[in-house]
Motif scaffolding. Structure first.
Motif, PDB file in Angstrom:
ATOM      1  N   PHE A 136       0.845  -1.199   0.000  1.00  0.00           N
ATOM      2  CA  PHE A 136       0.000   0.000   0.000  1.00  0.00           C
ATOM      3  C   PHE A 136       0.885   1.256   0.000  1.00  0.00           C
ATOM      4  N   PRO A 137       0.606   2.224  -0.882  1.00  0.00           N
ATOM      5  CA  PRO A 137       1.491   3.393  -1.033  1.00  0.00           C
ATOM      6  C   PRO A 137       1.267   4.427   0.072  1.00  0.00           C
ATOM      7  N   ARG A 138       1.763   4.152   1.252  1.00  0.00           N
ATOM      8  CA  ARG A 138       1.439   4.978   2.425  1.00  0.00           C
ATOM      9  C   ARG A 138       1.890   6.432   2.269  1.00  0.00           C
ATOM     10  N   ALA A 139       3.126   6.630   1.839  1.00  0.00           N
ATOM     11  CA  ALA A 139       3.645   7.999   1.753  1.00  0.00           C
ATOM     12  C   ALA A 139       2.853   8.820   0.729  1.00  0.00           C
ATOM     13  N   ALA A 140       2.628   8.243  -0.455  1.00  0.00           N
ATOM     14  CA  ALA A 140       1.885   8.975  -1.489  1.00  0.00           C
ATOM     15  C   ALA A 140       0.444   9.211  -1.067  1.00  0.00           C
ATOM     16  N   TRP A 141      -0.147   8.247  -0.366  1.00  0.00           N
ATOM     17  CA  TRP A 141      -1.530   8.411   0.106  1.00  0.00           C
ATOM     18  C   TRP A 141      -1.619   9.541   1.138  1.00  0.00           C
ATOM     19  N   LEU A 142      -0.656   9.599   2.037  1.00  0.00           N
ATOM     20  CA  LEU A 142      -0.645  10.677   3.035  1.00  0.00           C
ATOM     21  C   LEU A 142      -0.482  12.044   2.371  1.00  0.00           C
ATOM     22  N   ASP A 358     -11.414   9.910   2.772  1.00  0.00           N
ATOM     23  CA  ASP A 358     -10.895   8.939   1.805  1.00  0.00           C
ATOM     24  C   ASP A 358     -11.297   9.308   0.385  1.00  0.00           C
ATOM     25  N   GLN A 359     -12.503   9.834   0.202  1.00  0.00           N
ATOM     26  CA  GLN A 359     -12.926  10.257  -1.139  1.00  0.00           C
ATOM     27  C   GLN A 359     -12.060  11.417  -1.649  1.00  0.00           C
ATOM     28  N   LEU A 360     -11.815  12.399  -0.782  1.00  0.00           N
ATOM     29  CA  LEU A 360     -10.967  13.531  -1.165  1.00  0.00           C
ATOM     30  C   LEU A 360      -9.548  13.067  -1.482  1.00  0.00           C
ATOM     31  N   THR A 361      -9.074  12.130  -0.681  1.00  0.00           N
ATOM     32  CA  THR A 361      -7.718  11.618  -0.892  1.00  0.00           C
ATOM     33  C   THR A 361      -7.611  10.879  -2.216  1.00  0.00           C
ATOM     34  N   LEU A 362      -8.577  10.003  -2.500  1.00  0.00           N
ATOM     35  CA  LEU A 362      -8.535   9.251  -3.751  1.00  0.00           C
ATOM     36  C   LEU A 362      -8.629  10.185  -4.951  1.00  0.00           C
ATOM     37  N   ALA A 363      -9.455  11.225  -4.843  1.00  0.00           N
ATOM     38  CA  ALA A 363      -9.573  12.180  -5.951  1.00  0.00           C
ATOM     39  C   ALA A 363      -8.215  12.805  -6.265  1.00  0.00           C
ATOM     40  N   ASP A 364      -7.484  13.241  -5.256  1.00  0.00           N
ATOM     41  CA  ASP A 364      -6.166  13.829  -5.481  1.00  0.00           C
ATOM     42  C   ASP A 364      -5.171  12.767  -5.949  1.00  0.00           C
ATOM     43  N   PHE A 365      -5.261  11.562  -5.375  1.00  0.00           N
ATOM     44  CA  PHE A 365      -4.339  10.472  -5.704  1.00  0.00           C
ATOM     45  C   PHE A 365      -4.421  10.126  -7.186  1.00  0.00           C
ATOM     46  N   ILE A 366      -5.633  10.148  -7.727  1.00  0.00           N
ATOM     47  CA  ILE A 366      -5.808   9.877  -9.164  1.00  0.00           C
ATOM     48  C   ILE A 366      -5.364  11.082  -9.991  1.00  0.00           C
ATOM     49  N   CYS A 368      -3.277  13.526  -9.475  1.00  0.00           N
ATOM     50  CA  CYS A 368      -1.856  13.878  -9.520  1.00  0.00           C
ATOM     51  C   CYS A 368      -1.009  12.823 -10.225  1.00  0.00           C
ATOM     52  N   GLY A 369      -1.623  11.725 -10.653  1.00  0.00           N
ATOM     53  CA  GLY A 369      -0.884  10.681 -11.363  1.00  0.00           C
ATOM     54  C   GLY A 369      -0.337   9.584 -10.479  1.00  0.00           C
ATOM     55  N   ALA A 370      -0.522   9.690  -9.157  1.00  0.00           N
ATOM     56  CA  ALA A 370       0.031   8.675  -8.255  1.00  0.00           C
ATOM     57  C   ALA A 370      -0.658   7.324  -8.432  1.00  0.00           C
ATOM     58  N   TYR A 371      -1.942   7.347  -8.776  1.00  0.00           N
ATOM     59  CA  TYR A 371      -2.669   6.090  -8.971  1.00  0.00           C
ATOM     60  C   TYR A 371      -2.111   5.332 -10.176  1.00  0.00           C
ATOM     61  N   ASP A 372      -1.883   6.027 -11.275  1.00  0.00           N
ATOM     62  CA  ASP A 372      -1.299   5.384 -12.461  1.00  0.00           C
ATOM     63  C   ASP A 372       0.079   4.813 -12.152  1.00  0.00           C
ATOM     64  N   GLN A 373       0.900   5.578 -11.419  1.00  0.00           N
ATOM     65  CA  GLN A 373       2.237   5.094 -11.063  1.00  0.00           C
ATOM     66  C   GLN A 373       2.146   3.842 -10.200  1.00  0.00           C
ATOM     67  N   HIS A 374       1.232   3.863  -9.229  1.00  0.00           N
ATOM     68  CA  HIS A 374       1.055   2.707  -8.350  1.00  0.00           C
ATOM     69  C   HIS A 374       0.618   1.482  -9.144  1.00  0.00           C
ATOM     70  N   LEU A 375      -0.329   1.652 -10.065  1.00  0.00           N
ATOM     71  CA  LEU A 375      -0.802   0.516 -10.858  1.00  0.00           C
ATOM     72  C   LEU A 375       0.305  -0.054 -11.727  1.00  0.00           C
ATOM     73  N   ARG A 376       1.132   0.798 -12.322  1.00  0.00           N
ATOM     74  CA  ARG A 376       2.247   0.294 -13.136  1.00  0.00           C
ATOM     75  C   ARG A 376       3.220  -0.512 -12.281  1.00  0.00           C
ATOM     76  N   ARG A 377       3.509   0.014 -11.099  1.00  0.00           N
ATOM     77  CA  ARG A 377       4.433  -0.695 -10.201  1.00  0.00           C
ATOM     78  C   ARG A 377       3.854  -2.045  -9.756  1.00  0.00           C
ATOM     79  N   MET A 378       2.560  -2.057  -9.397  1.00  0.00           N
ATOM     80  CA  MET A 378       1.950  -3.294  -8.917  1.00  0.00           C
ATOM     81  C   MET A 378       1.761  -4.299 -10.044  1.00  0.00           C
ATOM     82  N   ARG A 379       1.533  -3.806 -11.266  1.00  0.00           N
ATOM     83  CA  ARG A 379       1.407  -4.721 -12.398  1.00  0.00           C
ATOM     84  C   ARG A 379       2.702  -5.508 -12.587  1.00  0.00           C
ATOM     85  N   GLN A 380       3.829  -4.834 -12.466  1.00  0.00           N
ATOM     86  CA  GLN A 380       5.122  -5.515 -12.569  1.00  0.00           C
ATOM     87  C   GLN A 380       5.343  -6.457 -11.388  1.00  0.00           C
ATOM     88  N   HIS A 381       4.955  -6.000 -10.202  1.00  0.00           N
ATOM     89  CA  HIS A 381       5.117  -6.790  -8.972  1.00  0.00           C
ATOM     90  C   HIS A 381       4.334  -8.104  -9.070  1.00  0.00           C
TER      91      HIS A 381
END
Length: 501
Positions: A136-142, A358-366, A368-381
């Protein structure tokens, strides 16, 4: 009768220097009546009683002892597991199997009694549908939480809107169009607490019966049936659900997992995707699209959502349960315009399910591009884990066919007929949590039951994954002596060439 000298590592062998081998020779004789497992258990008990195996002595690995004795590794594994239950041996992940330290082992009847009252300890979790919680991307989520809260208007912290925060719905409309091919507007998106919550809301709106895939989650079928909706199974083959069976069901709604059928694997064939839209238009029906594993495809780009073919005939439901964490309890329903008011009425006048922060956080997370980065990393993982699972099984159990690994976080291991229950018992003895395939089958399905294990590879942490795969291999049935390579199956009926609807 079989007898051999085996090398048993001495207690305290961890103090031996690198490159050295510590151990003592132990004579084991398999003789007497009963199975090889019973003979081996008797020989080990006698070695412990006589003091030849002292408390704390580490026993050889399953494969080593099986090779020395010339017997199957599962025989050794079962004998070890039963002696652990009886109290003669102890087993801990990473420490191997040792002679128990108690002076007098419990008699077998006393050792087994507590096992009927308590669950066996789970050492390895290979249950499907769970992501790697450690990733779970704790730092980026915070970071997104701080930004989202700071930018939110004061009214965001009042009574919640049952539609969900506008910031999240607007961000989702853009993201789903870009990443999943979904066509919608923010006012046709309703935030929910996950797929199950969305399906429960739909249960109060849809008219029955509802067609479902012959293999799927009984929990989801139960939600529909609790709402008074009868479910009708559709045959599932290598092309996905048999859409040509829909006209004969009298269903007005169908629940599908087109991106990656759960649990058997594989996307819905393009011609069947078009066929289900044709069916919905012809009878005024609705497709409920569970975008299961839509983000995690390994052989090519993710398959776009069926919703893009006709937004007025498809209810699209997604969530963060697999991509981020099921603990967030965040999901979304993309609805045909005519269903929005009905779903909001079913949900109630205020938001009671998904937290605003959590809704506000997810909105920003998507955004700012952090969600795409996380998905790319997890896809490889997850692809690395999938590859390790496949290569391990190819080496250790080449007679087991593995399917459904082009996407998602699980695979199906197809077993010989009537071996599923035995494999599940063997898995429990290994401290391994896995699912059998048969419970996913709809009770009214006309498809013949299939034996298999549904293996999730998302949950174990990296350092524990190899040990989990080792336990899995020990639980699998051995290759039958009369095993022959079967010819490739013929093209299934109801495939693209046979589409009728």
């Amino acid at each position: 009768m079989a007898e051999t000298w085996v090398n048993v590592p001495e207690f305290g062998a961890s103090e031996v220097g690198p490159g050295q081998v510590a151990g003592t020779n132990l004579h084991l004789e398999l003789s007497g009546e009963g199975s090889l497992r019973s003979q081996l258990m008797h020989a080990l008990r006698e070695a412990i009683r006589s003091g030849r195996l002292a408390p704390g002595t580490r026993l050889p690995p399953y494969r080593s002892l099986a090779h020395d004795l010339g017997i199957a590794r599962n025989t050794v594994a079962d004998a070890y597991a039963e002696l652990v239950e009886e109290g003669w041996l102890s087993a801990r992940q990473g420490s191997g199997t040792k002679v128990a330290r108690r002076a007098t082992p419990l008699p077998p009847d006393q050792a087994r009694r507590p096992q009927r009252q308590t669950r066996r300890r789970i050492l390895h979790d290979l249950m499907p549908s769970s992501p790697d919680a450690a990733a779970f991307p704790r730092a980026a989520w915070l970071t997104s939480a701080r930004r989202g809260i700071a930018a939110a208007p004061n009214n965001a912290f009042g009574v919640g809107d049952p539609r969900g925060r506008a910031e999240l719905r607007e961000t989702l409309a853009e993201y789903l169009a870009r990443a999943r091919g979904v066509r919608t507007e923010p006012d046709r998106i309703v935030i929910c607490s996950g797929f199950a919550h969305g399906l429960k809301l739909l249960g109060s709106v849809l008219k029955g019966p509802v067609a479902v895939e012959s293999y799927g989650l009984d929990f989801h079928r139960g939600l529909l049936e609790d709402a008074g909706l009868r479910t009708v199974p559709l045959t599932v083959d290598s092309y996905g659900a048999r859409i040509d069976e829909l006209p004969g069901t009298s269903a007005k709604a169908v629940l599908l997992t087109p991106a990656h059928q759960f649990p058997t694997g594989g996307p819905l064939h393009p011609e069947r995707r078009a066929a289900v839209i044709d069916w919905a238009r012809s009878c005024g029906g609705v497709l409920v699209e569970d975008d299961y594993d839509g983000e995690f495809r390994y052989d090519r780009q993710p398959v776009g959502a069926v919703q893009g073919l006709d937004p007025d005939r498809v209810v699209y439901i997604g969530s963060t349960s697999k991509s981020l964490s099921p603990a967030l309890r965040l999901g979304w329903m993309v609805l045909p315009g005519r269903l929005v008011d009905d779903i909001l009425a079913a949900k109630g006048p205020r938001e009671m399910w998904s937290g605003v922060v959590d809704q506000l956080t997810l909105a920003d997370f998507i955004a700012c591009g952090a969600y795409d980065q996380h998905l790319r990393r997890m896809r490889q993982h997850y692809r690395r884990r999938r590859d390790l699972l496949a290569s391990t099984l190819a080496e250790r159990a080449p007679h087991i066919r593995v399917s459904g690994i082009a996407a998602g976080l699980h695979a199906v291991l197809e077993l010989p007929k009537n071996t599923e229950d035995a494999a599940l018992r063997a898995a429990r003895r290994q401290g391994l949590a896995v699912d059998g395939l048969r419970p996913y089958r709809h009770p009214d399905s006309t498809m013949p039951p299939r034996d298999g294990l549904v293996i999730g590879y998302g949950t174990p942490q990296d350092h524990a994954f190899a040990a989990a795969l080792e336990a899995l291999c020990l639980a699998l049935p051995d290759q039958p002596s009369d095993h022959r390579r079967k010819p490739a199956p013929a093209r299934p009926s109801g495939g693209p060439a046979a589409r009728k609807s």
